[in-house]
Every structure is written in structure tokens, then in C-alpha cells.
Write a protein that holds these residues in place. Structure first.
Motif, mmCIF file in Angstrom:
data_model
loop_
_atom_site.group_PDB
_atom_site.id
_atom_site.type_symbol
_atom_site.label_atom_id
_atom_site.label_comp_id
_atom_site.label_asym_id
_atom_site.label_seq_id
_atom_site.Cartn_x
_atom_site.Cartn_y
_atom_site.Cartn_z
ATOM 1 N N VAL A 128 0.842 -1.200 0.000
ATOM 2 C CA VAL A 128 0.000 0.000 0.000
ATOM 3 C C VAL A 128 0.878 1.251 0.000
ATOM 4 O O VAL A 128 0.675 2.181 -0.803
ATOM 5 C CB VAL A 128 -0.945 0.016 1.226
ATOM 6 C CG1 VAL A 128 -1.651 1.360 1.324
ATOM 7 C CG2 VAL A 128 -1.963 -1.105 1.135
ATOM 8 N N ARG A 155 2.717 1.972 -3.254
ATOM 9 C CA ARG A 155 1.838 2.503 -4.308
ATOM 10 C C ARG A 155 1.376 3.921 -3.969
ATOM 11 O O ARG A 155 1.347 4.792 -4.831
ATOM 12 C CB ARG A 155 0.629 1.573 -4.478
ATOM 13 C CG ARG A 155 1.006 0.270 -5.145
ATOM 14 C CD ARG A 155 -0.145 -0.698 -5.223
ATOM 15 N NE ARG A 155 0.243 -1.897 -5.968
ATOM 16 C CZ ARG A 155 -0.475 -2.999 -6.020
ATOM 17 N NH1 ARG A 155 -1.634 -3.065 -5.385
ATOM 18 N NH2 ARG A 155 -0.059 -4.036 -6.710
ATOM 19 N N LEU A 169 -6.728 -2.604 4.180
ATOM 20 C CA LEU A 169 -6.790 -2.047 2.822
ATOM 21 C C LEU A 169 -5.934 -2.894 1.867
ATOM 22 O O LEU A 169 -6.328 -3.177 0.737
ATOM 23 C CB LEU A 169 -6.308 -0.598 2.803
ATOM 24 C CG LEU A 169 -6.594 0.138 1.492
ATOM 25 C CD1 LEU A 169 -8.050 0.597 1.432
ATOM 26 C CD2 LEU A 169 -5.684 1.352 1.314
ATOM 27 N N VAL A 223 -8.438 -4.328 -0.761
ATOM 28 C CA VAL A 223 -8.566 -3.378 -1.884
ATOM 29 C C VAL A 223 -7.273 -3.265 -2.688
ATOM 30 O O VAL A 223 -7.252 -3.453 -3.901
ATOM 31 C CB VAL A 223 -8.997 -1.991 -1.356
ATOM 32 C CG1 VAL A 223 -9.036 -0.969 -2.487
ATOM 33 C CG2 VAL A 223 -10.370 -2.071 -0.698
ATOM 34 N N CYS A 224 -6.197 -2.975 -2.009
ATOM 35 C CA CYS A 224 -4.916 -2.758 -2.722
ATOM 36 C C CYS A 224 -4.204 -4.097 -2.851
ATOM 37 O O CYS A 224 -3.104 -4.288 -2.346
ATOM 38 C CB CYS A 224 -4.059 -1.743 -1.974
ATOM 39 S SG CYS A 224 -2.707 -1.125 -2.982
ATOM 40 N N PRO A 246 -5.453 -4.352 -7.977
ATOM 41 C CA PRO A 246 -5.903 -3.329 -7.019
ATOM 42 C C PRO A 246 -7.221 -2.691 -7.453
ATOM 43 O O PRO A 246 -7.401 -2.395 -8.628
ATOM 44 C CB PRO A 246 -4.769 -2.295 -7.031
ATOM 45 C CG PRO A 246 -4.048 -2.516 -8.301
ATOM 46 C CD PRO A 246 -4.203 -3.962 -8.643
ATOM 47 N N ARG A 247 -8.142 -2.552 -6.487
ATOM 48 C CA ARG A 247 -9.461 -2.004 -6.814
ATOM 49 C C ARG A 247 -9.482 -0.512 -6.521
ATOM 50 O O ARG A 247 -10.126 -0.048 -5.576
ATOM 51 C CB ARG A 247 -10.511 -2.742 -5.992
ATOM 52 C CG ARG A 247 -10.543 -4.192 -6.401
ATOM 53 C CD ARG A 247 -11.199 -5.102 -5.452
ATOM 54 N NE ARG A 247 -10.991 -6.472 -5.931
ATOM 55 C CZ ARG A 247 -11.148 -7.554 -5.200
ATOM 56 N NH1 ARG A 247 -11.524 -7.463 -3.959
ATOM 57 N NH2 ARG A 247 -10.919 -8.744 -5.709
ATOM 58 N N CYS A 248 -8.723 0.213 -7.329
ATOM 59 C CA CYS A 248 -8.503 1.633 -7.046
ATOM 60 C C CYS A 248 -9.808 2.411 -6.989
ATOM 61 O O CYS A 248 -9.943 3.343 -6.209
ATOM 62 C CB CYS A 248 -7.569 2.230 -8.089
ATOM 63 S SG CYS A 248 -5.955 1.434 -8.117
ATOM 64 N N CYS A 279 -11.085 2.573 -3.588
ATOM 65 C CA CYS A 279 -10.089 2.886 -2.553
ATOM 66 C C CYS A 279 -10.291 4.299 -1.992
ATOM 67 O O CYS A 279 -10.407 5.262 -2.747
ATOM 68 C CB CYS A 279 -8.693 2.763 -3.149
ATOM 69 S SG CYS A 279 -7.414 3.122 -1.945
ATOM 70 N N LEU A 333 -7.528 6.941 -3.217
ATOM 71 C CA LEU A 333 -7.254 7.136 -4.648
ATOM 72 C C LEU A 333 -6.808 8.565 -4.979
ATOM 73 O O LEU A 333 -5.847 8.769 -5.719
ATOM 74 C CB LEU A 333 -8.488 6.754 -5.468
ATOM 75 C CG LEU A 333 -8.398 7.000 -6.974
ATOM 76 C CD1 LEU A 333 -7.238 6.213 -7.578
ATOM 77 C CD2 LEU A 333 -9.702 6.624 -7.667
ATOM 78 N N CYS A 382 -3.158 8.988 -4.261
ATOM 79 C CA CYS A 382 -2.266 7.848 -4.519
ATOM 80 C C CYS A 382 -1.499 8.026 -5.834
ATOM 81 O O CYS A 382 -2.097 8.245 -6.886
ATOM 82 C CB CYS A 382 -3.087 6.562 -4.570
ATOM 83 S SG CYS A 382 -2.084 5.109 -4.881
ATOM 84 N N ALA A 432 0.283 5.636 -7.460
ATOM 85 C CA ALA A 432 0.045 4.503 -8.365
ATOM 86 C C ALA A 432 -1.380 4.497 -8.900
ATOM 87 O O ALA A 432 -1.608 4.211 -10.071
ATOM 88 C CB ALA A 432 0.331 3.192 -7.644
ATOM 89 N N GLY A 433 -2.338 4.827 -8.034
ATOM 90 C CA GLY A 433 -3.741 4.799 -8.449
ATOM 91 C C GLY A 433 -4.034 5.790 -9.563
ATOM 92 O O GLY A 433 -4.992 5.625 -10.312
ATOM 93 N N PRO A 484 -1.251 0.834 -11.890
ATOM 94 C CA PRO A 484 -0.960 0.847 -10.451
ATOM 95 C C PRO A 484 -0.049 -0.294 -10.008
ATOM 96 O O PRO A 484 0.671 -0.163 -9.022
ATOM 97 C CB PRO A 484 -2.345 0.691 -9.805
ATOM 98 C CG PRO A 484 -3.317 1.086 -10.851
ATOM 99 C CD PRO A 484 -2.689 0.779 -12.172
HETATM 100 S S1 SF4 Z 1 -5.603 3.903 -5.149
HETATM 101 FE FE1 SF4 Z 1 -5.188 1.837 -5.908
HETATM 102 S S2 SF4 Z 1 -2.976 1.605 -5.826
HETATM 103 FE FE2 SF4 Z 1 -3.514 3.376 -4.548
HETATM 104 S S3 SF4 Z 1 -3.647 2.553 -2.476
HETATM 105 FE FE3 SF4 Z 1 -5.694 2.543 -3.373
HETATM 106 S S4 SF4 Z 1 -5.940 0.487 -4.290
HETATM 107 FE FE4 SF4 Z 1 -3.757 0.815 -3.893
#
Ligand code: SF4
Length: 402
Positions: free
Chosen positions: A153, A156, A196, A200-201, A206-208, A211, A214, A217, A219-220, A225
């Protein structure tokens, strides 16, 4: 605003992350037997959870705590009995260390876990992570923790490059965790970060769009990601199974869904798809894709005859797809819709005739699935429009997003 590399986390960003994550956790946390446990219970659960999945640990934890409800009960048991209660969990050094540590706690601390600095860390089998978990969760002290989920987490969220196993990357992640952990509710925050990462991550999918982090983030908000964390160079590729529900109604139209705007292939269309969980068959995965992604209860169809059947049916195709350090196998099952249900995620959906399918942009493996469906349904392939497919360049990363 996102955190820049090599800069401290600003107080604004920290507050946003903490607030959003705690809110999310309150709504989404799993009900696990060690939530709200004593310091001893937290310690036992954290040791059991090392290298072991939550679902496996639960029955072991309950049996162990029933037989050894206190540090003293554990210390007074024979090692043979302790190992018997551990049998099947593996990594037996964990049980031996736990037992030995319980004896030390009885001798030196009256059977309690000590709160003074350095004391917990000196116990056999207790490393920095376990100490952070006990201190923050049981004693509400603002200690950070970094396990595999938290490392993923944070890497990312802040775009931390470098191999997660390297000393310098580990130091960076611990530093970020230290900066984030709040004075109030440090244990809840640490559990929320881990939750998380579990829900999710997740590593390859990953289910951005679900999240709470997001907006902040790195990576998101990047095309892919899963480019974080960096894959270990000597890591062997991991097999992953994806399954799509090819839902065909009585008129012969197929249901497709649009992907969320984030991540690679953002905004493209696909047959409802999930990444199969451990122990889930591809057919079960396709049923889940129908329910959770498409919002339909379905009946699987026998592809040779296109008759609806119960039980095991064969997929119409299996597509192999390599993605960096993942080896993906994508299955597609023909299904008939039975009854609409509320999907887990709201995404744009369309019922599309076979002839019109090619007008919808699809990732390459989904386009292969489409060709297989059209062949199976005897669609007039020669009349189909030129296929609008996003070809992959360099590393085909389709399957790393979802
Ligand atoms: S937005 Fe996506 S990549 Fe970033 S922490 Fe949330 S699930 Fe992980």
C-alpha cells in the motif's frame, strides 16, 4: 496533491490519509476473532498470521486461545502440547518461540506483556513488525508497522521505487509508516492499512475505484498501479487465473461492462471479469463476475450444445497471457441471465449484438475472448467491422489491472 519522493509527509496529506482510511475501515473491516483481543490475544494472532492466511488462522486461533487463554496457561503447558495445538499451521519455530516467550513473561513480568520500550522486542520471535502490532493495537502507542500488505500500500500510495526487500526501501517504508501513524487510534490505523492491503490494494488486481486513498495515490493515478511495488528481479512469475462471464440473452446480445477510468485499459470494455481467489474454480469465478460486476444471477451453458446446465461445464476458451511477473490464464464461460441483482460496483453496461461488439474498444485478451464467443455462436464473422483492439507494447499489462 500527492506526496513527493524523499520529502516528509505534509500534515495536510497525513490528516487526509488518516481520516479517510479510518472512515473506510469502520465501514469495511472484517469481523475477526482477534479484534479487540487482549495484548496476549493480539500477540498470538500476529504470530499465527505470519506467513499464513487469515482464513487458515481463524480456527487455530480459536482453539489455541480456548486451551491457553492466558500467558500463564501457555507457559505452564508442555512444548509437546503447544506444538500439538499448532500442528498444521507450519513454521513451528513460531510456536516454540511463543512458548518460550510466555515462560519469560511469567518469570520476569508476572505473566503480562510489558509496555516499557525495548521489552517486547527482546522476546523470542518478536520482531519489529510484531512489536509494532502489539504496541499500537494492544497498548495504543503510536508505533508503526510494515508487513507485506502495508509495504505494498505504501509503495503505491507514495510511488516508492526499489525492491521491497532492500534495506533502503524498507527503511523508507518504515519511515513513511512512522510519519503516518497517528497519536489517536494508532492500532486502528495500522489495522486499517493492513485491511486495505488485504481487501482493496491487492497484488495483481488493485481495486482503485473502491479505494479511499485514490485521490492522493501515486500509483492509483498512474496508467498501471501494479507497476509498484517493483518486482524482484529473481522472482519467478506467478500464475493467476481470471474468469469472464459471457452472458448471452435470449435475443443473442452479450453483456459487456466498461472498466473504471483509472489504471491501464481505463475506460475500455470487457466481458464481466474477476481475478479468481485462492480455491475458487474458474467457473465459480465466472458466476462471481456475473453477480458482482454485471449484476446478474446466471446459469452456465454447455458450450457444445448451448444448453443451460447445472454443475461443471467447460469454458469456451482459455487464453494465456503473460504480464510482467504474472502468468495469467483467462477463462470465458457462456451464461444465460436469470435474474438481476445489485452489483458490487456500478459500471456502465451494454447489451450488444455480436455484430456490434467490435465497435467497443477492448483490451487484446478480451478481444480474443470476443472472437471465441463469435465463433461459438456462429456469428457471421466476415461481416464484422475491423476490430478496435488496443495492442500491447513492451510488457502486456492488461491483467494487472482490473
Ligand atoms: S488507489 Fe489503488 S494503488 Fe492506490 S492505495 Fe488505493 S488500491 Fe492501492
Amino acid at each position: 496533491m500527492k506526496a513527493a519522493l524523499n520529502e516528509p509527509v505534509t500534515s495536510d496529506l497525513r490528516e487526509r490519509i488518516v481520516t479517510k482510511l479510518l472512515e473506510w475501515y469502520l465501514q469495511n473491516k472484517r469481523d475477526l476473532p482477534w479484534r479487540g483481543a487482549s495484548a496476549y490475544g493480539v500477540w498470538v494472532s500476529e504470530i499465527m498470521l505470519q506467513q499464513t492466511q487469515v482464513a487458515t488462522v481463524i480456527p487455530y486461533y480459536l482453539r489455541f486461545m480456548e486451551r491457553f487463554p492466558t500467558v500463564r496457561a501457555l507457559a505452564e503447558a508442555s512444548q509437546e502440547e503447544v506444538l500439538r495445538y499448532w500442528a498444521g499451521l507450519g513454521y513451528y519455530a513460531r510456536a516454540r518461540n511463543l512458548h518460550q516467550a510466555a515462560k519469560i513473561l511469567v518469570e520476569r513480568y508476572g505473566g503480562e506483556l510489558p509496555t516499557e520500550p525495548g521489552a517486547i522486542e527482546s522476546l523470542p520471535g518478536v520482531g519489529r513488525y510484531t512489536a509494532g502490532a502489539i504496541r499500537s493495537i494492544a497498548f495504543h502507542q503510536p508505533y508503526p508497522l510494515v508487513d507485506a500488505n502495508v509495504a505494498r500500500v505504501l509503495s503505491r500510495l507514495f510511488g516508492v521505487s526499489g525492491n521491497l526487500r532492500s534495506t533502503s526501501t524498507q527503511a523508507r517504508l518504515w519511515n513513511l509508516a512512522q510519519q503516518l501513524v497517528p497519536e489517536n487510534e494508532p492500532g486502528t490505523f495500522n489495522q486499517a492499512l493492513m485491511e486495505l492491503g488485504s481487501l482493496v490494494c491487492i497484488p495483481s488486481d488493485p481495486r482503485c475505484e473502491q479505494c479511499p486513498l485514490l485521490a492522493d495515490c501515486v500509483a492509483g493515478n498512474a496508467p498501471d498501479p501494479t507497476a509498484w511495488p517493483e518486482a524482484s528481479s529473481n522472482k519467478r512469475s506467478l500464475p493467476v487465473v481470471h474468469s469472464s462471464a459471457l452472458i448471452c440473452n435470449e435475443e443473442g446480445a452479450l453483456l459487456i461492462v466498461q472498466r473504471p477510468p483509472h489504471g491501464l485499459w481505463g475506460g475500455l470494455w470487457e466481458f464481466p471479469r474477476v481475478v479468481c481467489s485462492a480455491g475458487e474454480t474458474p467457473l465459480e469465478g465466472a458466476h462471481r463476475a456475473a453477480l458482482e460486476v454485471a449484476g446478474w444471477e446466471v446459469t452456465a451453458m454447455e458450450p457444445k450444445t448451448l444448453r443451460a446446465v447445472q454443475g461443471q461445464v467447460a469454458p469456451i476458451t482459455r487464453i494465456k497471457h503473460g504480464v510482467m511477473h504474472y502468468r495469467i490464464t483467462l477463462y470465458g464461460y457462456l451464461m444465460r441471465p436469470k435474474a438481476p441483482v445489485a452489483p458490487k460496483e456500478e459500471r456502465p453496461k451494454e447489451w450488444v449484438t455480436p455484430e456490434a461488439l467490435s465497435r467497443y474498444p477492448m483490451p487484446a485478451p478480451q478481444a480474443q475472448l470476443r472472437e471465441a464467443v463469435l465463433n461459438r455462436l456462429h456469428a457471421p464473422l466476415p461481416n464484422i467491422q475491423p476490430c478496435f483492439v488496443f495492442e500491447e507494447t513492451n510488457s502486456p499489462d492488461y491483467a494487472k489491472e482490473s
